[in-house]
Design a protein around this motif. Sequence first.
Motif, PDB file in Angstrom:
ATOM      1  N   ILE A  11       0.840  -1.203   0.000  1.00 45.50           N
ATOM      2  CA  ILE A  11       0.000   0.000   0.000  1.00 45.50           C
ATOM      3  C   ILE A  11       0.871   1.248   0.000  1.00 45.50           C
ATOM      4  CG2 ILE A  11      -1.663   1.324   1.372  1.00 45.50           C
ATOM      5  CD1 ILE A  11      -2.864  -1.476   2.144  1.00 45.50           C
ATOM      6  N   SER A  14       2.257   1.737  -3.355  1.00 43.29           N
ATOM      7  CA  SER A  14       1.233   2.135  -4.326  1.00 43.29           C
ATOM      8  C   SER A  14       0.933   3.636  -4.271  1.00 43.29           C
ATOM      9  CB  SER A  14      -0.052   1.343  -4.096  1.00 43.29           C
ATOM     10  OG  SER A  14      -0.715   1.790  -2.923  1.00 43.29           O
ATOM     11  N   GLN A  15       1.438   4.330  -3.250  1.00 47.37           N
ATOM     12  CA  GLN A  15       1.197   5.772  -3.145  1.00 47.37           C
ATOM     13  C   GLN A  15       1.696   6.510  -4.388  1.00 47.37           C
ATOM     14  OE1 GLN A  15      -0.550   7.044  -0.546  1.00 47.37           O
ATOM     15  NE2 GLN A  15      -0.695   5.005   0.325  1.00 47.37           N
ATOM     16  N   SER A  16       2.692   5.938  -5.049  1.00 46.77           N
ATOM     17  CA  SER A  16       3.230   6.589  -6.241  1.00 46.77           C
ATOM     18  C   SER A  16       2.488   6.164  -7.509  1.00 46.77           C
ATOM     19  CB  SER A  16       4.722   6.284  -6.381  1.00 46.77           C
ATOM     20  OG  SER A  16       4.919   4.896  -6.502  1.00 46.77           O
ATOM     21  N   GLY A  17       1.517   5.291  -7.390  1.00 49.26           N
ATOM     22  CA  GLY A  17       0.728   4.824  -8.534  1.00 49.26           C
ATOM     23  C   GLY A  17       0.100   3.490  -8.212  1.00 49.26           C
ATOM     24  N   GLU A  18      -0.771   3.013  -9.105  1.00 51.73           N
ATOM     25  CA  GLU A  18      -1.452   1.759  -8.808  1.00 51.73           C
ATOM     26  C   GLU A  18      -0.669   0.531  -9.242  1.00 51.73           C
ATOM     27  OE1 GLU A  18      -4.852   1.176 -11.983  1.00 51.73           O
ATOM     28  OE2 GLU A  18      -4.966   3.204 -11.122  1.00 51.73           O
ATOM     29  N   TYR A  19       0.499   0.731  -9.835  1.00 55.65           N
ATOM     30  CA  TYR A  19       1.332  -0.388 -10.263  1.00 55.65           C
ATOM     31  C   TYR A  19       2.607  -0.450  -9.430  1.00 55.65           C
ATOM     32  CZ  TYR A  19      -1.695  -1.002 -14.243  1.00 55.65           C
ATOM     33  OH  TYR A  19      -2.787  -1.236 -15.031  1.00 55.65           O
ATOM     34  N   ASN A  52       5.665  -4.950 -14.274  1.00 58.05           N
ATOM     35  CA  ASN A  52       4.878  -4.411 -13.171  1.00 58.05           C
ATOM     36  C   ASN A  52       3.535  -5.122 -13.086  1.00 58.05           C
ATOM     37  OD1 ASN A  52       6.847  -2.445 -12.648  1.00 58.05           O
ATOM     38  ND2 ASN A  52       5.966  -1.079 -14.179  1.00 58.05           N
ATOM     39  N   GLU A  54      -0.539  -4.600 -10.978  1.00 58.66           N
ATOM     40  CA  GLU A  54      -1.405  -3.753 -10.181  1.00 58.66           C
ATOM     41  C   GLU A  54      -1.308  -4.178  -8.713  1.00 58.66           C
ATOM     42  OE1 GLU A  54      -6.067  -2.502 -10.320  1.00 58.66           O
ATOM     43  OE2 GLU A  54      -5.143  -3.241 -12.150  1.00 58.66           O
ATOM     44  N   VAL A  55      -1.317  -3.211  -7.807  1.00 59.20           N
ATOM     45  CA  VAL A  55      -1.204  -3.506  -6.375  1.00 59.20           C
ATOM     46  C   VAL A  55      -2.309  -4.461  -5.918  1.00 59.20           C
ATOM     47  CG1 VAL A  55      -1.319  -2.519  -4.051  1.00 59.20           C
ATOM     48  CG2 VAL A  55      -0.038  -1.352  -5.830  1.00 59.20           C
ATOM     49  N   SER A  56      -3.535  -4.226  -6.362  1.00 56.70           N
ATOM     50  CA  SER A  56      -4.645  -5.081  -5.932  1.00 56.70           C
ATOM     51  C   SER A  56      -4.457  -6.516  -6.413  1.00 56.70           C
ATOM     52  CB  SER A  56      -5.992  -4.526  -6.394  1.00 56.70           C
ATOM     53  OG  SER A  56      -5.995  -4.303  -7.780  1.00 56.70           O
ATOM     54  N   GLU A 133      -5.505  -8.530 -14.489  1.00 58.35           N
ATOM     55  CA  GLU A 133      -6.342  -7.329 -14.441  1.00 58.35           C
ATOM     56  C   GLU A 133      -7.523  -7.516 -15.386  1.00 58.35           C
ATOM     57  OE1 GLU A 133      -4.036  -3.766 -15.268  1.00 58.35           O
ATOM     58  OE2 GLU A 133      -2.245  -4.920 -14.728  1.00 58.35           O
TER      59      GLU A 133
END
Length: 135
Positions: A11, A14-19, A52, A54-56, A133
């Motif tokens: 998390i 991910s602050q710098s992006g969703e990947y 890369n 996605e964080v989720s 995704e």
Amino acid sequence: GTFIKRCSNLIVLSQSGEYIDSSEISYALREMTEDIRAFGVPCHTDFSIEGNCEVSLAISILDYITRALRSGVKNMKSVNFRLLASQGMLTIRLMIEGVSELSSDHADIEGIDMSIFVKSENNSVTADILCWEAK
């Protein structure tokens, strides 16, 4: 403990992006293997990672693996992970010896599709997890 620590780290990243870099998933699995080995259970990992994800996507995979490992922790004789990460798709093979069944239930996360195929044979179980995704 490892799951909460690693997800918190994801998390923050991910602050710098969703990947995030897909290697973050291998770090989490390595930490899990250290925890498993601390219980005296042999554990092997094999990673092939690029790009890369996605964080989720990472969190959903780690959530399933954590729940799967918890369900068989008392009877595990060995654990093997194989992770392939490429172009936003993750494929993991989780093999647990000493466990005869494993759930294919997983958390529904918006924007993520996941398929889990579980096979039990000779007091061991294999879960093939595909996660990508949703477009």
